[in-house]
Write a protein that holds these residues in place. Structure first.
Motif, PDB file in Angstrom:
ATOM      1  N   THR A 114       0.888  -1.231   0.054  1.00 38.46           N
ATOM      2  CA  THR A 114       0.066  -0.014  -0.064  1.00 38.46           C
ATOM      3  C   THR A 114       1.070   1.227   0.013  1.00 38.46           C
ATOM      4  O   THR A 114       0.131   2.476   0.078  1.00 38.46           O
ATOM      5  CB  THR A 114      -1.010   0.171   1.267  1.00 38.46           C
ATOM      6  OG1 THR A 114      -0.067   0.028   2.489  1.00 38.46           O
ATOM      7  CG2 THR A 114      -2.058  -1.116   1.402  1.00 38.46           C
ATOM      8  N   GLU A 136      -7.810   6.163  -7.155  1.00 42.51           N
ATOM      9  CA  GLU A 136      -7.664   4.867  -7.602  1.00 42.51           C
ATOM     10  C   GLU A 136      -8.931   4.073  -8.084  1.00 42.51           C
ATOM     11  O   GLU A 136      -9.836   4.671  -7.633  1.00 42.51           O
ATOM     12  CB  GLU A 136      -7.247   4.123  -6.107  1.00 42.51           C
ATOM     13  CG  GLU A 136      -5.935   4.505  -5.394  1.00 42.51           C
ATOM     14  CD  GLU A 136      -5.740   4.126  -4.147  1.00 42.51           C
ATOM     15  OE1 GLU A 136      -5.993   2.484  -4.194  1.00 42.51           O
ATOM     16  OE2 GLU A 136      -5.542   4.432  -3.235  1.00 42.51           O
ATOM     17  N   ASP A 137      -8.715   3.171  -9.010  1.00 43.14           N
ATOM     18  CA  ASP A 137      -9.848   2.273  -9.146  1.00 43.14           C
ATOM     19  C   ASP A 137      -9.484   0.783  -9.109  1.00 43.14           C
ATOM     20  O   ASP A 137      -8.263   0.545  -8.897  1.00 43.14           O
ATOM     21  CB  ASP A 137     -10.826   2.691 -10.336  1.00 43.14           C
ATOM     22  CG  ASP A 137      -9.971   2.818 -11.478  1.00 43.14           C
ATOM     23  OD1 ASP A 137      -9.061   1.762 -11.766  1.00 43.14           O
ATOM     24  OD2 ASP A 137     -10.260   3.699 -12.365  1.00 43.14           O
ATOM     25  N   ALA A 138     -10.322  -0.030  -9.968  1.00 43.38           N
ATOM     26  CA  ALA A 138      -9.798  -1.399  -9.646  1.00 43.38           C
ATOM     27  C   ALA A 138      -8.884  -1.778 -10.806  1.00 43.38           C
ATOM     28  O   ALA A 138      -7.832  -2.571 -10.469  1.00 43.38           O
ATOM     29  CB  ALA A 138     -11.206  -2.299 -10.161  1.00 43.38           C
ATOM     30  N   GLU A 139      -8.617  -0.886 -11.868  1.00 38.28           N
ATOM     31  CA  GLU A 139      -7.612  -1.182 -12.793  1.00 38.28           C
ATOM     32  C   GLU A 139      -6.498  -0.317 -12.775  1.00 38.28           C
ATOM     33  O   GLU A 139      -5.256  -0.737 -13.199  1.00 38.28           O
ATOM     34  CB  GLU A 139      -7.987  -0.804 -14.204  1.00 38.28           C
ATOM     35  CG  GLU A 139      -8.958  -1.871 -14.788  1.00 38.28           C
ATOM     36  CD  GLU A 139     -10.679  -1.614 -14.276  1.00 38.28           C
ATOM     37  OE1 GLU A 139     -10.890  -0.457 -14.204  1.00 38.28           O
ATOM     38  OE2 GLU A 139     -11.269  -2.514 -13.826  1.00 38.28           O
ATOM     39  N   GLU A 140      -6.416   0.833 -12.230  1.00 37.14           N
ATOM     40  CA  GLU A 140      -5.377   2.003 -12.317  1.00 37.14           C
ATOM     41  C   GLU A 140      -5.344   2.534 -10.945  1.00 37.14           C
ATOM     42  O   GLU A 140      -6.292   2.927 -10.382  1.00 37.14           O
ATOM     43  CB  GLU A 140      -5.377   2.921 -13.191  1.00 37.14           C
ATOM     44  CG  GLU A 140      -5.494   2.408 -14.557  1.00 37.14           C
ATOM     45  CD  GLU A 140      -5.565   3.770 -15.471  1.00 37.14           C
ATOM     46  OE1 GLU A 140      -5.210   3.546 -16.714  1.00 37.14           O
ATOM     47  OE2 GLU A 140      -6.305   4.695 -15.148  1.00 37.14           O
ATOM     48  N   GLU A 173      -5.997   0.787  -1.141  1.00 35.59           N
ATOM     49  CA  GLU A 173      -5.995  -0.674  -1.196  1.00 35.59           C
ATOM     50  C   GLU A 173      -4.577  -1.302  -1.914  1.00 35.59           C
ATOM     51  O   GLU A 173      -3.982  -0.296  -2.445  1.00 35.59           O
ATOM     52  CB  GLU A 173      -7.031  -1.004  -2.398  1.00 35.59           C
ATOM     53  CG  GLU A 173      -8.514  -0.709  -1.967  1.00 35.59           C
ATOM     54  CD  GLU A 173      -9.266  -1.646  -0.863  1.00 35.59           C
ATOM     55  OE1 GLU A 173      -8.574  -2.627  -0.737  1.00 35.59           O
ATOM     56  OE2 GLU A 173      -9.981  -0.936   0.060  1.00 35.59           O
ATOM     57  N   GLY A 176      -1.556  -4.480  -5.892  1.00 38.68           N
ATOM     58  CA  GLY A 176      -1.906  -5.708  -6.723  1.00 38.68           C
ATOM     59  C   GLY A 176      -1.425  -5.576  -8.244  1.00 38.68           C
ATOM     60  O   GLY A 176      -0.199  -5.334  -8.491  1.00 38.68           O
ATOM     61  N   ASP A 177      -2.271  -5.970  -9.222  1.00 33.77           N
ATOM     62  CA  ASP A 177      -1.866  -5.997 -10.569  1.00 33.77           C
ATOM     63  C   ASP A 177      -2.354  -4.701 -11.236  1.00 33.77           C
ATOM     64  O   ASP A 177      -2.120  -4.406 -12.528  1.00 33.77           O
ATOM     65  CB  ASP A 177      -2.703  -7.021 -11.348  1.00 33.77           C
ATOM     66  CG  ASP A 177      -2.128  -8.360 -10.917  1.00 33.77           C
ATOM     67  OD1 ASP A 177      -0.904  -8.284 -10.348  1.00 33.77           O
ATOM     68  OD2 ASP A 177      -2.869  -9.426 -10.959  1.00 33.77           O
ATOM     69  N   ARG A 178      -2.708  -3.587 -10.446  1.00 30.14           N
ATOM     70  CA  ARG A 178      -3.066  -2.384 -10.876  1.00 30.14           C
ATOM     71  C   ARG A 178      -1.933  -1.627 -11.740  1.00 30.14           C
ATOM     72  O   ARG A 178      -0.996  -1.622 -11.111  1.00 30.14           O
ATOM     73  CB  ARG A 178      -3.921  -1.430 -10.066  1.00 30.14           C
ATOM     74  CG  ARG A 178      -5.164  -2.089  -9.479  1.00 30.14           C
ATOM     75  CD  ARG A 178      -5.711  -1.129  -8.450  1.00 30.14           C
ATOM     76  NE  ARG A 178      -4.938  -1.043  -6.990  1.00 30.14           N
ATOM     77  CZ  ARG A 178      -5.288   0.126  -6.223  1.00 30.14           C
ATOM     78  NH1 ARG A 178      -6.233   0.733  -6.421  1.00 30.14           N
ATOM     79  NH2 ARG A 178      -4.764   0.084  -5.304  1.00 30.14           N
TER      80      ARG A 178
END
Length: 189
Positions: A114, A136-140, A173, A176-178
């Protein structure tokens, strides 16, 4: 005696003009002491004197000049160019800034799931501060870095320096893969 001072000055200067033999130190063996390029023409160099001078005698800029030391900065396939990476100075964010500009960040490093360390150029730290804007969002993860003048330095002169700095960004969050990308067009003060 009024003309003696100018006459003495003229005699001293004429002694500096050369013309006589001087005991100049010999250069060290193997050490180049002249600038690269064509050597000056002497009075006995008739062949070179007959050749026209101008742009026709310029060398091809793509061809290496044997008189100039070449430094190979090409990537050797291992990602290293021979140019050292600058080390950023880690700074704290400054919430209140004036005369802000958005500074494009150069790189980032993942410190933890984080935390990201974002590197960019800013100004003299006695006059300038930095802040970040993160979306932030789920992709970027979109990050903008902002540099601005400290309010207490508003009326003082500041040097125009480019300092390589970094700031630690806390994510809501885990990364991860973002993908981490530049956030364009943030609101500036």
């Amino acid at each position: 005696m009024a003309f003696a001072t100018p006459l003495m000055g003229a005699l001293l200067l004429s002694g500096c003009a050369g013309g006589g033999e001087q005991d100049a130190p010999e250069p060290d063996e193997g050490r180049v002491t002249t600038a690269p390029g064509p050597s000056p023409q002497g009075p006995d160099d008739d062949a070179a004197a007959d050749e026209p001078q101008g742009s026709d005698d310029m060398t091809d800029p793509d061809e290496p000049d044997s008189d100039v030391a070449q430094t190979d900065l090409e990537d050797g396939g291992d990602g290293e160019t021979g140019v050292p990476e600058p080390t950023p100075q880690q700074v704290e964010e400054t919430p209140e800034l004036i005369e802000e500009v958005q500074a494009t960040w150069e790189a980032y490093e993942e410190l933890s799931e984080t935390e990201l360390e974002v590197m960019f150029y800013s100004g003299n730290l006695s006059c300038y501060g930095v802040r970040t804007v993160v979306e932030e969002d789920a992709e970027e993860v979109r990050i903008a870095t902002v540099s601005g003048r400290l309010p207490e330095a508003a009326d003082q002169p500041c040097t125009q320096e480019a300092l390589y700095v970094s700031v630690v960004v806390e994510l809501e969050e885990p990364l991860g893969d973002r993908e981490v990308v530049e956030l364009p067009d943030v609101e500036l003060n």
